[in-house]
Design a protein around this motif. Structure first.
Motif, PDB file in Angstrom:
ATOM      1  N   GLU A 519       0.601  -1.281   0.109  1.00 49.87           N
ATOM      2  CA  GLU A 519      -0.014   0.081   0.063  1.00 49.87           C
ATOM      3  C   GLU A 519       0.713   1.202  -0.058  1.00 49.87           C
ATOM      4  N   VAL A 520       1.948   1.396   0.808  1.00 43.73           N
ATOM      5  CA  VAL A 520       2.971   2.488   0.750  1.00 43.73           C
ATOM      6  C   VAL A 520       3.598   2.662  -0.700  1.00 43.73           C
ATOM      7  N   VAL A 521       3.997   1.567  -0.884  1.00 45.41           N
ATOM      8  CA  VAL A 521       4.847   1.710  -2.311  1.00 45.41           C
ATOM      9  C   VAL A 521       3.963   2.166  -3.510  1.00 45.41           C
ATOM     10  N   LEU A 522       2.513   1.710  -3.477  1.00 47.06           N
ATOM     11  CA  LEU A 522       1.579   2.120  -4.628  1.00 47.06           C
ATOM     12  C   LEU A 522       1.324   3.540  -4.130  1.00 47.06           C
ATOM     13  N   ALA A 523       1.240   4.060  -3.178  1.00 47.93           N
ATOM     14  CA  ALA A 523       0.949   5.509  -2.688  1.00 47.93           C
ATOM     15  C   ALA A 523       2.209   6.352  -3.191  1.00 47.93           C
ATOM     16  N   LEU A 524       3.406   5.854  -2.919  1.00 50.55           N
ATOM     17  CA  LEU A 524       4.701   6.268  -3.269  1.00 50.55           C
ATOM     18  C   LEU A 524       4.691   6.549  -4.744  1.00 50.55           C
ATOM     19  N   VAL A 525       4.684   5.519  -5.495  1.00 43.49           N
ATOM     20  CA  VAL A 525       4.862   5.759  -6.847  1.00 43.49           C
ATOM     21  C   VAL A 525       3.614   6.519  -7.675  1.00 43.49           C
ATOM     22  N   ARG A 526       2.621   6.527  -7.018  1.00 46.11           N
ATOM     23  CA  ARG A 526       1.517   7.195  -7.610  1.00 46.11           C
ATOM     24  C   ARG A 526       1.646   8.870  -7.404  1.00 46.11           C
ATOM     25  N   LEU A 527       2.399   9.288  -6.239  1.00 45.00           N
ATOM     26  CA  LEU A 527       2.330  10.588  -5.913  1.00 45.00           C
ATOM     27  C   LEU A 527       3.652  11.123  -6.296  1.00 45.00           C
ATOM     28  N   HIS A 528       4.808  10.247  -6.441  1.00 44.76           N
ATOM     29  CA  HIS A 528       6.260  10.707  -6.416  1.00 44.76           C
ATOM     30  C   HIS A 528       6.753   9.846  -7.712  1.00 44.76           C
ATOM     31  N   GLY A 529       6.324   9.115  -8.561  1.00 45.71           N
ATOM     32  CA  GLY A 529       6.894   8.280  -9.493  1.00 45.71           C
ATOM     33  C   GLY A 529       7.549   9.144 -10.525  1.00 45.71           C
ATOM     34  N   GLN A 530       7.075  10.314 -10.776  1.00 41.97           N
ATOM     35  CA  GLN A 530       7.519  11.344 -11.850  1.00 41.97           C
ATOM     36  C   GLN A 530       9.154  11.787 -11.442  1.00 41.97           C
ATOM     37  N   THR A 531       9.222  11.507  -9.961  1.00 43.24           N
ATOM     38  CA  THR A 531      10.748  12.430  -9.711  1.00 43.24           C
ATOM     39  C   THR A 531      11.632  11.395  -8.896  1.00 43.24           C
ATOM     40  N   LEU A 532      11.159  10.035  -8.752  1.00 40.94           N
ATOM     41  CA  LEU A 532      11.679   9.138  -7.765  1.00 40.94           C
ATOM     42  C   LEU A 532      12.944   8.873  -8.727  1.00 40.94           C
ATOM     43  N   GLU A 533      14.190   8.774  -8.135  1.00 40.59           N
ATOM     44  CA  GLU A 533      15.326   8.105  -8.779  1.00 40.59           C
ATOM     45  C   GLU A 533      15.900   6.863  -7.935  1.00 40.59           C
ATOM     46  N   LEU A 534      15.824   6.961  -6.850  1.00 39.20           N
ATOM     47  CA  LEU A 534      16.102   5.952  -5.757  1.00 39.20           C
ATOM     48  C   LEU A 534      15.321   5.398  -4.976  1.00 39.20           C
ATOM     49  N   LEU A 535      15.041   4.189  -4.758  1.00 35.97           N
ATOM     50  CA  LEU A 535      13.960   3.233  -3.769  1.00 35.97           C
ATOM     51  C   LEU A 535      14.809   2.094  -3.254  1.00 35.97           C
ATOM     52  N   ASN A 536      14.747   2.288  -2.032  1.00 39.34           N
ATOM     53  CA  ASN A 536      15.507   1.215  -0.939  1.00 39.34           C
ATOM     54  C   ASN A 536      14.386   0.486  -0.414  1.00 39.34           C
ATOM     55  N   LEU A 537      13.760  -0.778  -0.379  1.00 34.53           N
ATOM     56  CA  LEU A 537      13.064  -1.551   0.393  1.00 34.53           C
ATOM     57  C   LEU A 537      13.504  -2.782   0.865  1.00 34.53           C
ATOM     58  N   ASP A 538      14.732  -2.870   1.086  1.00 37.65           N
ATOM     59  CA  ASP A 538      15.640  -3.916   1.627  1.00 37.65           C
ATOM     60  C   ASP A 538      15.236  -4.271   3.069  1.00 37.65           C
ATOM     61  N   GLY A 539      14.705  -5.574   3.084  1.00 38.49           N
ATOM     62  CA  GLY A 539      14.112  -5.931   4.501  1.00 38.49           C
ATOM     63  C   GLY A 539      12.841  -5.922   4.726  1.00 38.49           C
ATOM     64  N   CYS A 540      11.840  -5.249   3.816  1.00 35.64           N
ATOM     65  CA  CYS A 540      10.532  -5.007   3.979  1.00 35.64           C
ATOM     66  C   CYS A 540       9.752  -6.396   3.390  1.00 35.64           C
ATOM     67  N   GLN A 541       9.555  -7.375   4.269  1.00 35.97           N
ATOM     68  CA  GLN A 541       9.097  -8.571   3.829  1.00 35.97           C
ATOM     69  C   GLN A 541       7.765  -8.734   3.216  1.00 35.97           C
ATOM     70  N   LYS A 542       6.924  -7.652   3.346  1.00 36.33           N
ATOM     71  CA  LYS A 542       5.725  -7.621   3.091  1.00 36.33           C
ATOM     72  C   LYS A 542       5.473  -7.128   1.595  1.00 36.33           C
ATOM     73  N   ILE A 543       6.529  -6.447   1.136  1.00 35.02           N
ATOM     74  CA  ILE A 543       6.687  -6.164  -0.272  1.00 35.02           C
ATOM     75  C   ILE A 543       6.667  -7.377  -1.254  1.00 35.02           C
ATOM     76  N   THR A 544       5.639  -7.206  -2.112  1.00 33.19           N
ATOM     77  CA  THR A 544       5.441  -8.136  -3.089  1.00 33.19           C
ATOM     78  C   THR A 544       5.726  -7.784  -4.689  1.00 33.19           C
ATOM     79  N   ASP A 545       5.228  -8.778  -5.393  1.00 34.14           N
ATOM     80  CA  ASP A 545       5.299  -8.342  -6.899  1.00 34.14           C
ATOM     81  C   ASP A 545       4.384  -7.128  -7.302  1.00 34.14           C
TER      82      ASP A 545
END
Length: 640
Positions: A519-545
């Motif tokens: 849910e957080v990643v979906l909101a992040l890329v929806r709001l800031h996907g046009q500017t995002l250059e680096l994204l680190n989700l290392d160890g976020c075990q609930k993040i899926t495809d």
């Protein structure tokens, strides 16, 4: 003797010119062999078989060192001198002992030839004085033989400008002999760094001081045999010294620093760390003598008192960067006087670590006494509380960067007040502050900080969703967000912050936040996907495809993506390979055990832009698949 020197036959010795590398690398592989003697020619006269003594040396080896020295210094050029140095260790060390001023460059008696030779000599001298070559020796490579080879090999190729020695060979480590060879062969030396060389003492440093008078930077670390005598020689003979570092040198004391302050009028940077003989007398003398040019000062683990800090505050008019660490004999009064002395008007960067004298009162005085202060770092100062932080941020009107680490009396209130007080603050970093905890919801909010661009809150276990939502309202113009290691934050706490960031996030680090979901990643890329250059989700075990699908569809500028230890499968990798991002350069899938050989084609497609790919601990990827990727993605650095 003339017959011996002028002998031109090739049946006894090989000239060796083709054997010499740039720094006599071949010579360094001789080991225990003392003389280089290739197979001789077949004898011209047949006669009875005679067994020769294997221990018999060539006739030239019976000459004393003085005669060989005279021969070696009369060799016509750098190639010839290097070839001669390859003959044996003895010849190498003798060649290294020849000073550049002792080399006879004109040996011709004919007038025209002498003129040509003189012109060549002048040209060689100009090249030699450039000193642009750099050499670095570490561990087992740090021996006198190698230093002598460097001295001989570089003397005719522009001269050595920078030498760094780290560690020392336990059996044949460098000594004063090797350092003297550098001094004799490389008078153009400008930078010398010696780390962990216990056998180098004052004698070697005296030779450096005598021959290398263009020395600009000296770095001595763990040199127990170097004392005030060597440092005084440097001070008296190297007036161009601009940078000095002395660390863990127990034999250097106040007299050496006094000589540096008295003679080195161009000194701009000084670092003194863990030297028990250095106290107020040496530090104060150095700072007061070099007050007009000294811009960078670092004092770490010294037996100095409040007096030294008072001298800094009074004479430090040119200091722009000051680092004070582990000064256990300095009290609150010392920092208070340093701030109130009104001499640090140009100070732009200040770091204070592990100093018991840093309190609320002294910190406020420092803020008032440093009107140009832009960067402030406070580490392990356990007596600084919210009150002192608020007073400091009100007084430091130019502050742009604030870093707090292991300051356990500072709470969420202090951080919120600091953000509100600093109208120019651009960067805020908080790490390992155990008292930073969620505030009650009814706590009134202060005015937002429109200048803040980078926020980092790492490894503060009490920092939760309530605090995060509050910070989000205070920082509407964030570009960089680092929340690594905040185990307490959830989607509900992070979503308000993402919604309040008006400028567009560029770099986001959410590593080791196990409660975050797609849910957080979906909101992040929806709001800031046009500017995002680096994204680190290392160890976020609930993040899926689902997160990778959203990234693939929205993040056109993404260059660095880390989904290590996430619940990623082959489907997610496939979606990413068909995404809109065309500049993805670094991808980390470390620990994604559900990524298998089926992803090889997708990874190869991504490999058109990738320069770094981390596949460590991907247990479902076979060795043959890894080999295929390595073969086809030759431009990409693959970790497996």
């Amino acid at each position: 003797m003339p017959t011996l020197v002028d002998y031109s036959g090739d049946d006894e010795f090989y000239n060796g010119s083709s054997l010499c590398s740039s720094d006599l690398g071949v010579m360094l592989s001789l080991g225990r062999v003392n003389v280089y003697c290739p197979p001789r020619k077949r004898a011209r006269i047949t006669g009875p078989y005679v067994v020769e003594d294997e221990e018999k040396k060539p006739s030239i080896e019976v000459l004393p060192d003085e005669c060989l020295f005279e021969i070696l210094r009369r060799l016509p050029g750098g190639r010839e001198r290097s070839a001669a140095a390859c003959v044996s260790k003895r010849w190498l060390m003798l060649s290294g002992s020849v000073r550049c001023t002792e080399i006879c460059r004109s040996t011709n008696h004919d007038g025209a030839s002498a003129d040509v030779t003189m012109a060549i000599a002048e040209e060689d001298c100009e090249v030699h004085c450039d000193g642009y070559l750099t050499r670095s020796l570490e561990g087992k490579k740090a021996t006198d033989i190698r230093l002598a080879a460097i001295a001989v090999g570089t003397s005719s190729r522009g001269g050595l400008g920078k030498l760094s020695v780290r560690g020392s060979n336990s059996a044949r480590g460098i000594t004063n002999v090797g350092l003297s060879a550098i001094a004799h062969g490389c008078p153009s030396l400008r930078v010398l760094s010696l780390w962990n060389v216990p056998s180098v003492g004052d004698e070697g440093l005296l030779e450096i001081a005598k021959e290398c008078q263009s020395l600009e930077k000296l770095d001595l670390c763990q040199c127990p045999s170097v004392s005030n005598k060597g440092l005084i020689a440097i001070a008296e003979n190297c007036p161009n010294l601009t940078s000095l570092t002395i660390e863990s040198c127990p034999s250097i004391g106040n007299e050496g620093l006094q000589a540096i302050g008295r003679c080195c009028t161009k000194l701009q940077s000084v670092t003194i760390k863990d030297c028990p003989l250095i106290a107020d007398q040496g530090v104060a003398s150095l700072l007061s003598s070099a007050s007009t040019v000294l811009t960078k000062v670092k004092l770490h683990a010294l037996n100095v008192t409040d007096f030294s800090l008072a001298v800094i505050g009074h004479y430090g008019k040119a200091i722009t960067c000051l680092n004070l660490s582990a000064l256990h004999n300095v009290s609150q009064k010392g920092f208070w006087v340093m701030g109130n002395a009104q001499g640090l008007h140009n100070l732009a960067s200040l770091t204070i670590s592990s100093c018991r004298g840093t309190t609320d009162v002294s910190l406020e005085a420092v803020g008032k006494g440093c009107p140009s202060l832009k960067q402030m770092c406070i580490r392990k100062c356990f007596f600084v509380s919210d009150f002192g932080l608020a007073a400091f941020t009100k007084a430091a009107i130019s502050l742009e960067s604030l870093q707090l680490e292991e300051c356990n009396r500072i709470t969420q209130t202090g951080i919120v007040n600091a953000v509100s007080n600093c109208s120019k603050l651009k960067t805020l970093s908080v790490a390992k502050c155990m008292s930073v905890k969620d505030l009650p919801p009814q706590t009134p909010l202060l005015s937002p900080c429109g200048s803040l661009r980078s926020l980092s809150i790492r490894n503060c276990p009490g920092f939760g969703s309530t605090s995060l939502a509050m910070v989000g309202e205070l920082c509407p113009q964030l570009h960089h967000l680092d929340l690594g290691g905040l185990c307490g934050i959830t989607d509900a706490g992070l979503l308000p912050l993402l919604n309040s960031c008006e400028a567009g996030l560029v770099k986001v680090n959410l590593s080791d936040c196990p409660n975050l979901t797609d849910e957080v990643v979906l909101a992040l890329v929806r709001l800031h996907g046009q500017t995002l250059e680096l994204l680190n989700l290392d160890g976020c075990q609930k993040i899926t495809d689902a997160s990778l699908v959203a990234v693939a569809d929205n993040c056109i500028l993404l260059r660095d993506l880390d989904v290590s230890r996430c619940s990623i499968t082959d489907s997610g990798v496939s979606a990413l390979s068909h995404g809109v991002q065309i500049n993805l350069q670094i991808l980390s899938l470390s620990g994604c055990f559900m990524v298998s050989d089926k992803s090889v084609a997708s990874l190869q497609k991504l490999g058109k832009s990738l320069v770094g790919l981390n596949l460590q601990r991907c247990s479902s990827l076979g060795s043959s698949a890894i080999e295929l990727l390595v073969e086809n993605m030759w431009r990409c650095d693959i970790l497996s």
